[in-house]
Design an enzyme around this catalytic site. Structure first.
Site, mmCIF file in Angstrom:
data_model
loop_
_atom_site.group_PDB
_atom_site.id
_atom_site.type_symbol
_atom_site.label_atom_id
_atom_site.label_comp_id
_atom_site.label_asym_id
_atom_site.label_seq_id
_atom_site.Cartn_x
_atom_site.Cartn_y
_atom_site.Cartn_z
ATOM 1 N N ASN A 177 0.105 9.206 -9.058
ATOM 2 C CA ASN A 177 -0.307 7.847 -8.703
ATOM 3 C C ASN A 177 -1.627 7.582 -9.435
ATOM 4 O O ASN A 177 -2.687 8.022 -9.001
ATOM 5 C CB ASN A 177 -0.483 7.754 -7.178
ATOM 6 C CG ASN A 177 -0.842 6.355 -6.726
ATOM 7 O OD1 ASN A 177 -1.025 5.450 -7.550
ATOM 8 N ND2 ASN A 177 -0.958 6.162 -5.427
ATOM 9 N N ARG A 233 4.170 6.428 -9.610
ATOM 10 C CA ARG A 233 4.104 5.205 -8.819
ATOM 11 C C ARG A 233 3.655 4.077 -9.751
ATOM 12 O O ARG A 233 2.648 4.212 -10.449
ATOM 13 C CB ARG A 233 3.101 5.376 -7.688
ATOM 14 C CG ARG A 233 2.979 4.127 -6.883
ATOM 15 C CD ARG A 233 2.053 4.297 -5.700
ATOM 16 N NE ARG A 233 2.093 3.083 -4.925
ATOM 17 C CZ ARG A 233 1.032 2.488 -4.410
ATOM 18 N NH1 ARG A 233 -0.160 3.007 -4.569
ATOM 19 N NH2 ARG A 233 1.158 1.389 -3.723
ATOM 20 N N HIS A 293 4.211 -2.159 -0.923
ATOM 21 C CA HIS A 293 4.494 -1.016 -0.038
ATOM 22 C C HIS A 293 5.996 -0.698 -0.035
ATOM 23 O O HIS A 293 6.521 -0.135 0.927
ATOM 24 C CB HIS A 293 4.077 -1.286 1.426
ATOM 25 C CG HIS A 293 2.613 -1.478 1.646
ATOM 26 N ND1 HIS A 293 2.131 -2.395 2.560
ATOM 27 C CD2 HIS A 293 1.532 -0.874 1.103
ATOM 28 C CE1 HIS A 293 0.800 -2.350 2.557
ATOM 29 N NE2 HIS A 293 0.416 -1.439 1.670
ATOM 30 N N ARG A 302 -8.327 -7.946 3.831
ATOM 31 C CA ARG A 302 -7.629 -9.129 3.283
ATOM 32 C C ARG A 302 -7.335 -10.131 4.397
ATOM 33 O O ARG A 302 -6.992 -9.739 5.515
ATOM 34 C CB ARG A 302 -6.315 -8.724 2.624
ATOM 35 C CG ARG A 302 -6.466 -7.822 1.435
ATOM 36 C CD ARG A 302 -5.119 -7.630 0.731
ATOM 37 N NE ARG A 302 -5.192 -6.572 -0.259
ATOM 38 C CZ ARG A 302 -4.468 -5.449 -0.218
ATOM 39 N NH1 ARG A 302 -3.597 -5.236 0.764
ATOM 40 N NH2 ARG A 302 -4.607 -4.547 -1.158
ATOM 41 N N GLU A 312 5.410 8.323 1.016
ATOM 42 C CA GLU A 312 5.730 7.658 -0.257
ATOM 43 C C GLU A 312 5.930 8.681 -1.374
ATOM 44 O O GLU A 312 6.815 8.504 -2.220
ATOM 45 C CB GLU A 312 4.610 6.673 -0.617
ATOM 46 C CG GLU A 312 4.589 5.490 0.341
ATOM 47 C CD GLU A 312 3.315 4.670 0.277
ATOM 48 O OE1 GLU A 312 3.274 3.739 -0.532
ATOM 49 O OE2 GLU A 312 2.375 4.950 1.034
#
Ligand code: AMP
Length: 396
Positions: free
Chosen positions: A7, A89, A178, A237, A380
């Protein structure tokens, strides 16, 4: 099989060497301060190693990872030939990618084409891919996209009600993020429930949060949009917002669009409402100590998540399974019960005793709850490793 999961961020690179069948991780770590100076944090054989290694680019970071993986003391393999494939990723697959795929020149060109949609992440992801190709040219590389799981959404879910030219010319639409986490917990929910023929709402609640509505194993809708700013409020956010709020603030305070978006992405959410932190543990502690702003932040978060669950149950025409995952979803029983309060009319009944569990794959609903409520810890990296292994096996 050994799959190296990568990643790559703009100045960091996370890695895990794992067996996709058992999920066991033999080594994992993080390269940080790439382009600045370079530091390797490596965990293997029950030991943590930190080494300062010059990393002027991602290539030196990957080289440092491969060196330590084969190191006689700190390594776990004798040679890099033991790495069967690398899974990367990649943040944004735009309208180019509906699934994970083996990387070739055409795939690299298509990831490049998606840079305008993922301007911060896609270039870093590409650097990770190119660095791996350079140091291990014979090893298959696979790209796993954060957007891909959501590409089964129908147009009524992904189109924005704005002039069509922006969709046709600029690919402006809902993508969702996601995706690898939503795909993993969906796969597990189907395995645990013993059937694909179920309606699922997945709640990935962490520092970033998103929900997905799934039927027959396919995503029908998701809360994030063109970017990860949309949906429920998050750590920093804002989540969904009347676009005119941005215009008002920009006009009144002379902010540029970039400054305003930075405020909405980095200074909003539960950080702004609580006034103390973006970390839910701090906010829960604050609320316990009587801080009303913290209580409001938790209430607002739970309320918006509950509204999404209700709207997705309506979109799916029912609900069989509600899944909580990621940092908050897996660990905070109080947030899970705050969210589910008032969802009894949908057939959601949480068992307070079972809901005390943290970070384990368990049912937390009562035996007579119509909707099965699960905690499913996300993984993940395992999903990336499994997709990678599957594609590489199919290609041989
Ligand atoms: P993630 O982005 O999935 O790593 O999740 C990070 C978020 O999970 C942070 O806001 C943490 O505060 C939150 N979190 C982790 N453990 C707990 C916990 N025991 N209770 C409440 N929130 C938690």
């Amino acid at each position: 099989m050994n799959i190296l999961v990568i990643n790559a961020g703009s100045s960091s690179l996370k890695y895990q060497l794992m067996d996709p069948e058992t999920g066991s991780v033999s080594a994992k770590g993080l390269c940080e301060r790439i382009y600045i100076d370079g530091r390797l944090n490596h965990n293997a054989n029950g030991k943590k190693v930190v080494k300062d290694i010059p990393m002027p680019t991602h290539s030196e970071a990957i080289a440092a990872v491969l060196d330590i993986l084969v190191d006689p003391v700190d390594g776990v393999i004798a040679s890099t030939d033991e790495i069967d494939a690398v899974g990367h990723r990649v943040l944004h697959g735009g309208m180019e990618f509906f699934d994970s795929c083996i990387i070739d020149d055409a795939v690299i060109a298509a990831i490049e084409k998606c840079i305008p949609l993922g301007p911060l992440h896609n270039p870093a992801n590409l650097m990770g891919i190119r660095a791996c190709q350079a140091v291990m040219p014979a090893t298959p590389q696979v790209a796993v996209f954060d957007t891909a799981f959501h590409m089964t959404m129908p147009p009524k879910a992904y189109r924005y009600a704005i002039p069509t030219e922006y969709y046709k010319n600029d690919s402006i639409r809902r993508y969702g993020f996601h995706g690898t986490s939503h795909k993993y917990v969906t796969k597990r929910a189907i395995e645990l429930m013993g059937t694909k023929d179920i309606k699922i709402v997945n709640c990935h609640l962490g520092n970033g949060s998103s929900l997905s509505a799934v039927s027959d194993g396919k995503c029908q809708d998701t809360s994030m949009g063109l970017t990860p700013l949309a949906g429920v409020p998050m750590g920093t956010r804002s989540g969904d917002l009347d676009a005119a709020v941005a215009q008002f603030i920009m006009n009144k305070y002379g902010m540029s669009a970039d400054e305003c978006l930075n405020m909405l992405n980095k200074k909003s959410g539960v950080l702004a409402l609580s006034g103390i932190s973006s970390d839910f543990r701090d906010i829960e502690n604050g609320a316990d100590e009587g801080n009303q702003d913290c209580t409001l932040a938790l209430d607002k978060f739970a309320y918006e998540v509950r509204k999404y669950i209700g709207s997705y149950a309506a979109a799916l025409g029912g609900l069989d399974c509600l899944v909580f995952t990621a940092g908050v979803g897996e660990n905070s029983g109080s947030m899970r019960s705050r969210i589910c309060e008032g969802l009894e009319f949908l057939g959601v009944k949480i068992d307070p005793e079972k809901n005390k569990v943290r970070g384990k794959e368990v049912v937390i609903s009562t035996d007579d709850s119509k909707v099965k409520v699960w905690i499913i810890p996300t993984n993940e990296e395992l999903m990336i490793a499994q997709d990678t292994a599957e594609l590489v096996k199919a290609a041989n």
